[in-house]
Design an enzyme around this catalytic site. Structure first.
Site, short mmCIF file in Angstrom:
data_model
loop_
_atom_site.label_atom_id
_atom_site.label_comp_id
_atom_site.label_asym_id
_atom_site.label_seq_id
_atom_site.Cartn_x
_atom_site.Cartn_y
_atom_site.Cartn_z
N LEU A 1 -34.14 12.31 29.78
CA LEU A 1 -35.40 12.24 30.52
C LEU A 1 -36.11 10.92 30.24
O LEU A 1 -35.95 10.35 29.15
CB LEU A 1 -36.32 13.40 30.13
CG LEU A 1 -35.86 14.80 30.54
CD1 LEU A 1 -36.78 15.85 29.92
CD2 LEU A 1 -35.81 14.95 32.05
N GLY A 2 -36.88 10.44 31.22
CA GLY A 2 -37.73 9.28 31.01
C GLY A 2 -37.07 7.93 31.19
O GLY A 2 -37.70 6.90 30.90
N GLU A 3 -35.84 7.89 31.68
CA GLU A 3 -35.14 6.61 31.79
C GLU A 3 -34.84 6.22 33.24
O GLU A 3 -34.10 5.26 33.47
CB GLU A 3 -33.84 6.64 30.99
CG GLU A 3 -34.04 6.75 29.49
CD GLU A 3 -32.77 6.48 28.71
OE1 GLU A 3 -32.75 5.50 27.92
OE2 GLU A 3 -31.81 7.24 28.90
N ARG B 1 -31.31 15.96 37.89
CA ARG B 1 -32.71 16.35 37.95
C ARG B 1 -33.10 17.15 36.71
O ARG B 1 -34.19 16.98 36.16
CB ARG B 1 -32.97 17.17 39.22
CG ARG B 1 -34.39 17.69 39.36
CD ARG B 1 -35.38 16.56 39.54
NE ARG B 1 -36.72 17.03 39.86
CZ ARG B 1 -37.77 16.24 40.04
NH1 ARG B 1 -37.61 14.93 39.91
NH2 ARG B 1 -38.94 16.74 40.33
N GLU C 1 -54.97 13.66 40.44
CA GLU C 1 -55.87 12.62 40.95
C GLU C 1 -56.05 11.49 39.94
O GLU C 1 -56.11 10.31 40.31
CB GLU C 1 -57.23 13.23 41.29
CG GLU C 1 -57.22 14.16 42.50
CD GLU C 1 -56.70 15.55 42.19
OE1 GLU C 1 -56.57 16.36 43.14
OE2 GLU C 1 -56.42 15.85 41.02
N GLU D 1 -39.82 5.51 44.50
CA GLU D 1 -39.30 4.93 43.26
C GLU D 1 -38.14 3.96 43.53
O GLU D 1 -38.16 2.83 43.04
CB GLU D 1 -38.91 6.03 42.28
CG GLU D 1 -40.11 6.76 41.72
CD GLU D 1 -39.73 7.84 40.73
OE1 GLU D 1 -38.52 8.02 40.47
OE2 GLU D 1 -40.64 8.51 40.20
#
Length: 405
Positions: free
Chosen positions: A283-285, A246, A50, A312
Site C-alpha cells: 500500500l502507498g506506493e 486494489r 472536503e 492519477e
C-alpha cells in the site's frame, strides 16, 4: 424574522440541556469551551473529504495568513490538526453561538469549502462586513430544486457571497439561478483535482515506454491483463508489467495463479522492484508505479466495479486504457476518450490495444500528455482566487501565495 426566532429558541433549549450535563461535543459546537484564538481567515469544511479536497488551498493560505479551520466531524477535526492547522469543531448555526465565535476569532474573511450554506452564518458575516468566499462550490439538481422552494433562505445567503468558485458549469448555473450575483462568480476550480494537477510528471524514457501498469485490479481482471501483456511481449520484447492489486490481501491468491502459469515474477512485499513482471502487493506506493509506467490499465473497469480514478495516471502523463465499467468517473472518462487521452476497450480488445501502444511509443506519450492537459483544465488555476482572498484580508496587497508545484 421566523428563522431568527426559531434559532434563538433552539439555542435556549440547547443551553437548558447543557445545564443537565450536556455532551462535551455540544459544548464545543456552542463555543462554550475556551479553545479559540484570533485568525485572519476562517476556513470551514464539512469533514475529511472536503478537507482533503481543499488541502492545497488551505496550505497556501496558511503559509501567508493566520488560519482557523472548522469542521463538523471529529474525524475532520483530527485530520485538520494532523496537517498542523489550528482547528475546532464548527459553531452551530445559532446567533449566540456564532456571535461568540466571531467575537473571539475576529476573522477578516470566511472561506467555505464546497456546499455548506448556513443562513444565520451568512447573515452574521454580512452584518459584520466579513467577506464570504465559497470555493469548489457544488449544487446538484436535486439540491437546487429543494433550495428553490425556500427563496427566503437561499436568496440572502447567496446575495451576500463576495466570491464563489464553482466546481463545474452546472453548479455555477444553478447557483446563479438561485440568486448568486454575477459579479461574485470566479473561475471554476475542481478542488479534488488540484493536488494531482500539481504532480510533476516524469521525463519520457524508453524504459517508461515499455512499462505497463495495471492499477488497482480486482478479481477477474488479472488474468486477461496478463494474457494481453504476454501477447504484446511477442511484438515488444522487454516490455514489463506492474500488477498493482486494489486489495493486497489477494496477493497469495494471485501468486498461486502466476506460479500455476509458470511465470517468473517478483513480489514487491518481498523486496522486488524492477522485475519484468512485478506483483505490487503493498500500500502507498502507487505514485512510484505511475512514474515508471507509460501505459496504465485502470482497474475496476474490466469488471463491474465502477472504475477507479483516471486522474492519477493523468497526473503522471500516462496513457490510459480502461474497460466499459467506469460509472464512478463516467464524465471524466468520456472527456478523456473524446480527446484521445484514453481508450475504451473490453477484455477481448485489450491485447490489440496494448500491443499497439507498446509498438508506438509516440502515440502513448501523446495520450499521456493529452490526459495531463485535460487534468490541468479541469482542476483550474487557484492562484487568482488565492490572490483575491489575500486582497480581502489585506486590501491592496498582492502576492503569489501558491508557490511552485
Amino acid at each position: 424574522m421566523i428563522l431568527a426566532a426559531t434559532t434563538r429558541l433552539a439555542e435556549t433549549v440547547l443551553h437548558g440541556r447543557l445545564l443537565f450535563g450536556g455532551a462535551a461535543r455540544l459544548r464545543a459546537r456552542m463555543m462554550l469551551d475556551d479553545l479559540l484564538a484570533r485568525a485572519e481567515i476562517w476556513v470551514h469544511a464539512a469533514s475529511v473529504g472536503e478537507l482533503n479536497s481543499a488541502s492545497v488551498l488551505i496550505e497556501a493560505l496558511a503559509a501567508r495568513h493566520s488560519v482557523l479551520v472548522t469542521t463538523n466531524s471529529e474525524t475532520g477535526l483530527e485530520r485538520a490538526r494532523s496537517c498542523g492547522w489550528p482547528a475546532v469543531l464548527a459553531p452551530l448555526d445559532l446567533p449566540g453561538t456564532l456571535g461568540r465565535f466571531l467575537d473571539t476569532v475576529r476573522p477578516k474573511v470566511a472561506v467555505t469549502v464546497e456546499a455548506e450554506l448556513w443562513p444565520t452564518r451568512a447573515r452574521l458575516l454580512a452584518e459584520r462586513s466579513i467577506p464570504h468566499v465559497i470555493v469548489g462550490a457544488r449544487m446538484s439538481e436535486r439540491s437546487a430544486r429543494r433550495w428553490s422552494r425556500l427563496p427566503g433562505l437561499i436568496g440572502p445567503v447567496l446575495k451576500n457571497v463576495a466570491a464563489l468558485s464553482a466546481q463545474d458549469a452546472g453548479s455555477e448555473a444553478r447557483l446563479r439561478t438561485l440568486g448568486l450575483p454575477q459579479q461574485a462568480i470566479q473561475p471554476r476550480l475542481d478542488l479534488k483535482l488540484l493536488a494531482p494537477s500539481r504532480v510533476v510528471p516524469p521525463a519520457p524514457s524508453s524504459d517508461r515506454d515499455r512499462t505497463v501498469l495495471a492499477a488497482s485490479t480486482h478479481p477477474g481482471e488479472d488474468e486477461p491483463i496478463l494474457d494481453a501483456w504476454l501477447a504484446a511481449r511477442e511484438g515488444t520484447p522487454g516490455c514489463r508489467l506492474i500488477l498493482a492489486l486494489r486489495h493486497p490481501d489477494r496477493a497469495d491468491q494471485v501468486t498461486a495463479m502466476l506460479a500455476a502459469r509458470g511465470l517468473a515474477f517478483g513480489r514487491r512485499s518481498a523486496g522486488a522492484e524492477d522485475h519484468p513482471l512485478l506483483l505490487a502487493d503493498t500500500l502507498g506506493e502507487m505514485p512510484l508505479w505511475y512514474d515508471r509506467a507509460g501505459i496504465c490499465i485502470t482497474g475496476g473497469s474490466l469488471v463491474d466495479h465502477g472504475g477507479h480514478t483516471p486522474w492519477e495516471p493523468a497526473a503522471h502523463a500516462t496513457a490510459i486504457l480502461h474497460g466499459p465499467h467506469v460509472a464512478n468517473f463516467a464524465d471524466a472518462y468520456a472527456t478523456l476518450d473524446q480527446v484521445g487521452a484514453a481508450q475504451r476497450i473490453d477484455a477481448r480488445g485489450l491485447p490489440a490495444a496494448l500491443a499497439g501502444l507498446l509498438a508506438d511509443p509516440a502515440a502513448a506519450r501523446g495520450m499521456g500528455q493529452a490526459a495531463r492537459q485535460v487534468l490541468a483544465e479541469r482542476a483550474g488555476d487557484p492562484a487568482p482566487l488565492l490572490d483575491l482572498i489575500g486582497n480581502l484580508v489585506n486590501p491592496g496587497a498582492t502576492s503569489d501565495i501558491l508557490g511552485e508545484g
